[in-house]
Design a protein around this motif. Structure first.
Motif, PDB file in Angstrom:
ATOM      1  N   PHE A 285      44.283  55.171  35.164  1.00 46.73           N
ATOM      2  CA  PHE A 285      44.879  54.776  36.439  1.00 46.73           C
ATOM      3  C   PHE A 285      45.819  53.584  36.275  1.00 46.73           C
ATOM      4  O   PHE A 285      45.592  52.712  35.428  1.00 46.73           O
ATOM      5  CB  PHE A 285      43.783  54.415  37.454  1.00 46.73           C
ATOM      6  N   LEU A 286      46.865  53.568  37.094  1.00 44.50           N
ATOM      7  CA  LEU A 286      47.799  52.448  37.149  1.00 44.50           C
ATOM      8  C   LEU A 286      47.748  51.829  38.530  1.00 44.50           C
ATOM      9  O   LEU A 286      47.684  52.540  39.547  1.00 44.50           O
ATOM     10  CB  LEU A 286      49.221  52.910  36.822  1.00 44.50           C
ATOM     11  N   TYR A 287      47.794  50.486  38.573  1.00 46.30           N
ATOM     12  CA  TYR A 287      47.766  49.735  39.826  1.00 46.30           C
ATOM     13  C   TYR A 287      49.036  48.897  39.930  1.00 46.30           C
ATOM     14  O   TYR A 287      49.485  48.300  38.936  1.00 46.30           O
ATOM     15  CB  TYR A 287      46.526  48.832  39.875  1.00 46.30           C
ATOM     16  N   ALA A 288      49.618  48.849  41.124  1.00 50.50           N
ATOM     17  CA  ALA A 288      50.851  48.098  41.352  1.00 50.50           C
ATOM     18  C   ALA A 288      50.745  47.350  42.671  1.00 50.50           C
ATOM     19  O   ALA A 288      50.332  47.930  43.684  1.00 50.50           O
ATOM     20  CB  ALA A 288      52.050  49.046  41.380  1.00 50.50           C
ATOM     21  N   SER A 289      51.103  46.065  42.676  1.00 53.59           N
ATOM     22  CA  SER A 289      50.956  45.267  43.898  1.00 53.59           C
ATOM     23  C   SER A 289      52.268  45.179  44.671  1.00 53.59           C
ATOM     24  O   SER A 289      53.351  45.091  44.100  1.00 53.59           O
ATOM     25  CB  SER A 289      50.437  43.861  43.579  1.00 53.59           C
ATOM     26  N   ASN A 290      52.145  45.228  46.005  1.00 54.32           N
ATOM     27  CA  ASN A 290      53.265  45.073  46.925  1.00 54.32           C
ATOM     28  C   ASN A 290      53.014  43.863  47.809  1.00 54.32           C
ATOM     29  O   ASN A 290      51.955  43.750  48.437  1.00 54.32           O
ATOM     30  CB  ASN A 290      53.411  46.309  47.818  1.00 54.32           C
ATOM     31  N   PRO A 321      50.235  39.272  47.298  1.00 54.00           N
ATOM     32  CA  PRO A 321      49.499  39.451  46.035  1.00 54.00           C
ATOM     33  C   PRO A 321      50.448  39.381  44.840  1.00 54.00           C
ATOM     34  O   PRO A 321      50.887  40.392  44.303  1.00 54.00           O
ATOM     35  CB  PRO A 321      48.883  40.848  46.189  1.00 54.00           C
ATOM     36  N   ARG A 322      50.752  38.162  44.412  1.00 53.02           N
ATOM     37  CA  ARG A 322      51.766  37.925  43.382  1.00 53.02           C
ATOM     38  C   ARG A 322      51.361  38.489  42.024  1.00 53.02           C
ATOM     39  O   ARG A 322      52.133  39.135  41.338  1.00 53.02           O
ATOM     40  CB  ARG A 322      52.027  36.417  43.271  1.00 53.02           C
ATOM     41  N   VAL A 323      50.127  38.204  41.618  1.00 55.11           N
ATOM     42  CA  VAL A 323      49.602  38.655  40.326  1.00 55.11           C
ATOM     43  C   VAL A 323      48.165  39.115  40.524  1.00 55.11           C
ATOM     44  O   VAL A 323      47.423  38.537  41.322  1.00 55.11           O
ATOM     45  CB  VAL A 323      49.654  37.512  39.277  1.00 55.11           C
ATOM     46  N   PHE A 324      47.770  40.146  39.792  1.00 57.97           N
ATOM     47  CA  PHE A 324      46.367  40.557  39.788  1.00 57.97           C
ATOM     48  C   PHE A 324      45.979  40.901  38.356  1.00 57.97           C
ATOM     49  O   PHE A 324      46.824  40.953  37.460  1.00 57.97           O
ATOM     50  CB  PHE A 324      46.127  41.739  40.732  1.00 57.97           C
ATOM     51  N   ILE A 334      40.886  41.668  40.138  1.00 61.84           N
ATOM     52  CA  ILE A 334      40.955  40.381  40.845  1.00 61.84           C
ATOM     53  C   ILE A 334      42.389  40.140  41.282  1.00 61.84           C
ATOM     54  O   ILE A 334      43.311  40.160  40.464  1.00 61.84           O
ATOM     55  CB  ILE A 334      40.472  39.223  39.961  1.00 61.84           C
ATOM     56  N   ALA A 335      42.593  39.931  42.582  1.00 59.15           N
ATOM     57  CA  ALA A 335      43.933  39.721  43.138  1.00 59.15           C
ATOM     58  C   ALA A 335      44.106  38.280  43.592  1.00 59.15           C
ATOM     59  O   ALA A 335      43.185  37.667  44.151  1.00 59.15           O
ATOM     60  CB  ALA A 335      44.161  40.655  44.322  1.00 59.15           C
ATOM     61  N   THR A 336      45.302  37.733  43.341  1.00 58.38           N
ATOM     62  CA  THR A 336      45.626  36.382  43.812  1.00 58.38           C
ATOM     63  C   THR A 336      46.664  36.497  44.922  1.00 58.38           C
ATOM     64  O   THR A 336      47.745  37.043  44.721  1.00 58.38           O
ATOM     65  CB  THR A 336      46.180  35.511  42.672  1.00 58.38           C
ATOM     66  N   GLY A 341      46.363  31.967  50.139  1.00 58.95           N
ATOM     67  CA  GLY A 341      45.557  31.071  49.320  1.00 58.95           C
ATOM     68  C   GLY A 341      44.164  31.601  49.063  1.00 58.95           C
ATOM     69  O   GLY A 341      43.186  30.842  49.090  1.00 58.95           O
ATOM     70  N   THR A 342      44.085  32.906  48.797  1.00 62.67           N
ATOM     71  CA  THR A 342      42.774  33.518  48.591  1.00 62.67           C
ATOM     72  C   THR A 342      42.752  34.353  47.312  1.00 62.67           C
ATOM     73  O   THR A 342      43.766  34.916  46.903  1.00 62.67           O
ATOM     74  CB  THR A 342      42.398  34.442  49.771  1.00 62.67           C
ATOM     75  N   VAL A 343      41.579  34.418  46.720  1.00 61.71           N
ATOM     76  CA  VAL A 343      41.314  35.288  45.575  1.00 61.71           C
ATOM     77  C   VAL A 343      40.295  36.324  46.034  1.00 61.71           C
ATOM     78  O   VAL A 343      39.255  35.973  46.594  1.00 61.71           O
ATOM     79  CB  VAL A 343      40.763  34.492  44.383  1.00 61.71           C
ATOM     80  N   VAL A 344      40.616  37.600  45.801  1.00 65.06           N
ATOM     81  CA  VAL A 344      39.741  38.676  46.260  1.00 65.06           C
ATOM     82  C   VAL A 344      39.345  39.547  45.066  1.00 65.06           C
ATOM     83  O   VAL A 344      40.190  39.910  44.242  1.00 65.06           O
ATOM     84  CB  VAL A 344      40.433  39.546  47.335  1.00 65.06           C
ATOM     85  N   VAL A 345      38.061  39.856  44.977  1.00 70.11           N
ATOM     86  CA  VAL A 345      37.547  40.697  43.894  1.00 70.11           C
ATOM     87  C   VAL A 345      37.248  42.089  44.442  1.00 70.11           C
ATOM     88  O   VAL A 345      36.621  42.238  45.494  1.00 70.11           O
ATOM     89  CB  VAL A 345      36.263  40.099  43.279  1.00 70.11           C
ATOM     90  N   PHE A 346      37.712  43.094  43.716  1.00 76.03           N
ATOM     91  CA  PHE A 346      37.446  44.482  44.074  1.00 76.03           C
ATOM     92  C   PHE A 346      36.681  45.153  42.940  1.00 76.03           C
ATOM     93  O   PHE A 346      36.996  44.947  41.769  1.00 76.03           O
ATOM     94  CB  PHE A 346      38.751  45.251  44.298  1.00 76.03           C
TER      95      PHE A 346
END
Length: 375
Positions: A285-290, A321-324, A334-336, A341-346
């Motif tokens: 799988f590939l993940y891409a942030s928008n 979500p600049r970098v994950f 993990i998304a930043t 100003g939050t870090v979220v774990v999936f």
């Protein structure tokens, strides 16, 4: 008697499970705007529950916008944006997982004002930094003690592309080694090119223009970050302005276009601000942030021929979500989120690739990036 032995065995097993669940660390940078406040953070990731626990931080560094960790895990390197001419820098820190400490070693000028990406060679002897505003790349030797020496090469690029507001000149947005570390690729958002260089780690000046010096991307697409498939046969570039991922076959320094697929759903027509791209360790799988109006992660399944098929979208539960990053086991993402100003774990389903939020959000003001390392 048997029950007591079973209970003792159960406790022992639980203890070992706990021990092995506490050896993964997440390193975070931030746009702290003030070097007197915390800029770098280290958290422990519980690889059973996904919980993040803060273990240390560092003040005295300004705007560490991107980090990388040495292949042996001993050193953390940060590039720091300055917004002032020639004021950018790259810094080195020693990380000791036993006493959970982060110690500053030294820093060098980045060769520009806004370095945005930094990467280390697997042999631990070289560091490469990309400067966004000036559109340049700098190469540094690294001493055995993690000290960064002054850069030995600084290549400046000038030409832009079709969008006068965003592409008035070159803007190097990442510096990515090929799987064998013999080539270096530089997605240039300003020029709509992925630049390519040979990298000879035995030379005093390791960068040399590759046989194919660049790959053109769609005009106005703004290539940003690049990643390679674990099998080394395919490469994927996320395009910030075009809101798409371009798929390439890869062989010995050469990229050949296979596919270009949107990272956004059809209901979005602009403001894509696509930013980061990563592949699960199993290569499925590939993940891409928008960022922009979407604030989500686009999820794709990877076909045998390297092409992508859209699976769906996951809200990032925050803004920008600049970098994950994916942990080495592929169990967690993990998304930043810089603006919220939050870090979220999936937690990641290995069969479907789907993501499910776990635990509580971590608050880190203007968090910019994450790197995850198992020790």
């Amino acid at each position: 008697m048997i029950l007591k032995k079973l209970l003792a065995l159960s406790i022992t097993i639980c203890s070992w499970l706990h021990f092995y669940s506490q050896n993964t660390y997440a390193f975070f940078g931030s746009f702290n705007r003030d070097k007197d406040t915390e800029g770098l953070y280290v958290y422990e990731l519980d690889t059973i529950s996904g919980k993040l626990s803060k273990i240390t931080s560092y003040a005295g560094i300004l705007n560490p916008s991107f980090l990388t960790v040495s292949s042996d895990g001993k050193y953390v390197f940060a590039c720091t944006e300055s917004k002032t001419k020639n004021g950018g820098s790259v810094s080195s820190f020693a990380f000791n997982p036993k006493n959970k400490s982060l110690t500053f070693i030294n820093k060098q000028k980045s060769g520009g004002e806004n370095p945005v990406y930094i990467t280390a060679h697997k042999n631990g002897k070289w560091l490469v930094n990309g400067n966004y505003s000036e559109g340049s790349v700098s190469v540094y030797p690294i001493s055995e003690n993690g000290k960064i020496e002054p850069y030995v090469q600084n290549f400046q690029f000038t030409e832009g592309s079709v969008d006068p507001g965003r592409q008035e000149r070159a803007h190097i947005h990442s510096t990515v080694f090929s799987p064998d570390f013999n080539y270096l690729f530089l997605p240039d958002l300003g020029a709509d090119k992925i630049r390519a260089y040979e990298f000879n780690s035995n030379q005093n000046e390791p960068l040399k223009t590759a046989e194919v010096p660049f790959t053109k991307t769609t005009l106005g697409s703004g290539p940003r970050h690049l990643t390679f498939h674990p099998n080394g046969k395919f490469a994927y570039c996320i395009e910030e302005m075009g809101g798409a991922v371009s798929v390439y076959s890869y062989d010995n320094g050469k990229l050949n276009a296979l596919q270009r697929i949107n990272t956004h759903s059809e209901k979005y027509k602009e403001d894509f601000e696509s930013s980061d791209v990563h592949i699960s360790p199993d290569g499925k799988f590939l993940y891409a942030s928008n960022r922009g109006v979407e604030n989500n992660i686009a999820l794709f399944s990877i076909q045998n021929d390297g092409t992508l098929k859209t699976v769906g979208y996951q809200s990032i539960k925050g803004k920008h979500p600049r970098v994950f990053g994916l942990d080495p086991s592929g169990k967690f993402l993990i998304a930043t989120n810089a603006q919220s100003g939050t870090v979220v774990v999936f937690k990641r389903n290995p069969e479907t690739g789907l993501l499910k939020k776990v635990g509580k959000k971590i608050k880190i003001k203007s968090v910019s990036c994450v790197q995850i390392r198992k020790y």
